[in-house]
Design a protein around this motif. Structure first.
Motif, PDB file in Angstrom:
ATOM      1  N   VAL A 274       0.835  -1.206   0.000  1.00 35.33           N
ATOM      2  CA  VAL A 274       0.000   0.000   0.000  1.00 35.33           C
ATOM      3  C   VAL A 274       0.872   1.260   0.000  1.00 35.33           C
ATOM      4  CG1 VAL A 274      -1.685   1.339   1.317  1.00 35.33           C
ATOM      5  CG2 VAL A 274      -1.947  -1.139   1.112  1.00 35.33           C
ATOM      6  N   THR A 275       1.887   1.274   0.856  1.00 34.95           N
ATOM      7  CA  THR A 275       2.777   2.428   0.932  1.00 34.95           C
ATOM      8  C   THR A 275       3.603   2.558  -0.339  1.00 34.95           C
ATOM      9  OG1 THR A 275       2.899   2.054   3.324  1.00 34.95           O
ATOM     10  CG2 THR A 275       4.480   3.583   2.369  1.00 34.95           C
ATOM     11  N   SER A 276       4.010   1.424  -0.922  1.00 39.42           N
ATOM     12  CA  SER A 276       4.737   1.452  -2.191  1.00 39.42           C
ATOM     13  C   SER A 276       3.915   2.140  -3.264  1.00 39.42           C
ATOM     14  CB  SER A 276       5.081   0.034  -2.637  1.00 39.42           C
ATOM     15  OG  SER A 276       5.986  -0.579  -1.760  1.00 39.42           O
ATOM     16  N   ARG A 277       2.639   1.804  -3.312  1.00 41.32           N
ATOM     17  CA  ARG A 277       1.764   2.414  -4.311  1.00 41.32           C
ATOM     18  C   ARG A 277       1.687   3.924  -4.115  1.00 41.32           C
ATOM     19  NH1 ARG A 277      -2.268  -0.586  -3.573  1.00 41.32           N
ATOM     20  NH2 ARG A 277      -3.577   0.771  -2.299  1.00 41.32           N
ATOM     21  N   GLN A 278       1.665   4.363  -2.872  1.00 40.09           N
ATOM     22  CA  GLN A 278       1.617   5.801  -2.605  1.00 40.09           C
ATOM     23  C   GLN A 278       2.879   6.506  -3.091  1.00 40.09           C
ATOM     24  OE1 GLN A 278       1.002   5.745   1.628  1.00 40.09           O
ATOM     25  NE2 GLN A 278      -1.204   5.432   1.469  1.00 40.09           N
ATOM     26  N   ILE A 279       4.033   5.881  -2.878  1.00 41.24           N
ATOM     27  CA  ILE A 279       5.298   6.478  -3.335  1.00 41.24           C
ATOM     28  C   ILE A 279       5.349   6.489  -4.867  1.00 41.24           C
ATOM     29  CG2 ILE A 279       7.803   6.208  -3.389  1.00 41.24           C
ATOM     30  CD1 ILE A 279       6.690   7.333  -0.761  1.00 41.24           C
ATOM     31  N   LEU A 280       4.878   5.425  -5.493  1.00 42.00           N
ATOM     32  CA  LEU A 280       4.849   5.380  -6.955  1.00 42.00           C
ATOM     33  C   LEU A 280       3.878   6.406  -7.519  1.00 42.00           C
ATOM     34  CD1 LEU A 280       4.944   1.507  -7.370  1.00 42.00           C
ATOM     35  CD2 LEU A 280       6.775   3.108  -7.978  1.00 42.00           C
ATOM     36  N   ASP A 281       2.748   6.600  -6.842  1.00 39.14           N
ATOM     37  CA  ASP A 281       1.815   7.660  -7.240  1.00 39.14           C
ATOM     38  C   ASP A 281       2.505   9.018  -7.178  1.00 39.14           C
ATOM     39  OD1 ASP A 281      -0.243   5.847  -7.632  1.00 39.14           O
ATOM     40  OD2 ASP A 281      -1.221   6.257  -5.701  1.00 39.14           O
TER      41      ASP A 281
END
Length: 246
Positions: free
Chosen positions: A177-184
């Motif tokens: 979930v946090t990875s997706r936020q950083i990629l966003d």
């Protein structure tokens, strides 16, 4: 202004000497266009990190040339190279590399202060606002989540308004979930601010967010894809590189 922020031409890099020399990059040529998001993938030992280090001026190649924002790095002294990295290059790593005793805004300003400069408070605030941490600027790393700490690291990379941001496994220490936020966040920097991002990753989901994927194998470019790929397709291509020719 050049349309390419980083250009590597016929790069050869390695370690050791004589019969014990290990070739990490073997004649690699690649250019990264301004305002694009590139993922660099490949099996372990394929040369991904070495390519990133050479492109960012962290490591000098044995042969070939590297340019950032139109400046040839091989023409620079060590002092000049240090200044160029400080002013024109941003770095984001898997480890957040934050100083635990400092607040978020102090961590963002730290590289500039170590270089003898006092960055304007408004610039520090703008960098933190750009990564969604305007309200957390006085929190220390222990008071921030892993994703927030990586956002501070991204803000630190953005403070000098770099020509290119190099990210080495920026989501490697984060949950999905946090990875997706950083990629966003990285995707938004490219789409909304025209930032150039070059990211080394082993994660097909992360690579799928890029505009382009450069695949390395045995120190050479094995594939260069500029059309969207699904994570499953990326994983399959990487698996073929690991397996090698049949």
């Amino acid at each position: 202004m050049t349309t390419q922020t980083a250009v590597l031409h016929d790069i050869r890099a390695g370690y050791g000497t004589g019969d014990r020399q290990l070739v990490a990059l073997d004649g690699v040529s690649v250019a990264f266009d301004r305002g694009t998001f590139t993922a660099v993938m490949g099996p372990s030992g394929s040369g991904k990190s070495t390519l990133l280090h050479c492109a960012a001026g962290l490591e000098r190649p044995l042969a070939g040339s590297v340019s950032i924002d139109g400046v040839r790095l091989d023409d620079l002294t060590e002092d000049q190279l240090t200044r160029l990295r400080r002013d024109r290059v941003g770095f984001v790593f898997q480890a957040f590399n934050l100083v635990s005793a400092l607040t978020a805004e102090q961590n963002v300003a730290l590289p500039a202060r170590l270089a003898g400069r006092r960055p304007p408070a408004a610039d520090v605030a703008a960098a933190l606002a750009a990564v969604g941490l305007a309200g957390r600027r006085r929190h220390r790393p222990s008071e921030l989540s892993g994703g927030e700490q990586q956002r501070v690291a991204v803000a630190r990379a953005l403070l000098s308004r770099p020509a290119v941001v190099f990210a080495d496994e920026p989501t490697g220490a984060l949950d999905s979930v946090t990875s997706r936020q950083i990629l966003d966040l990285l995707r938004g920097l490219v789409d909304e601010q025209g930032q150039t991002v070059v990211m080394v990753t082993h994660d097909p989901v992360a690579a799928a967010r890029a505009d382009r994927i450069v695949f390395l194998a045995d120190g050479r470019i094995a594939d260069d894809v500029r059309s969207p790929l699904a994570p499953e397709q990326i994983a399959a291509r990487t698996a073929r590189l690991v397996a090698g020719p049949c």
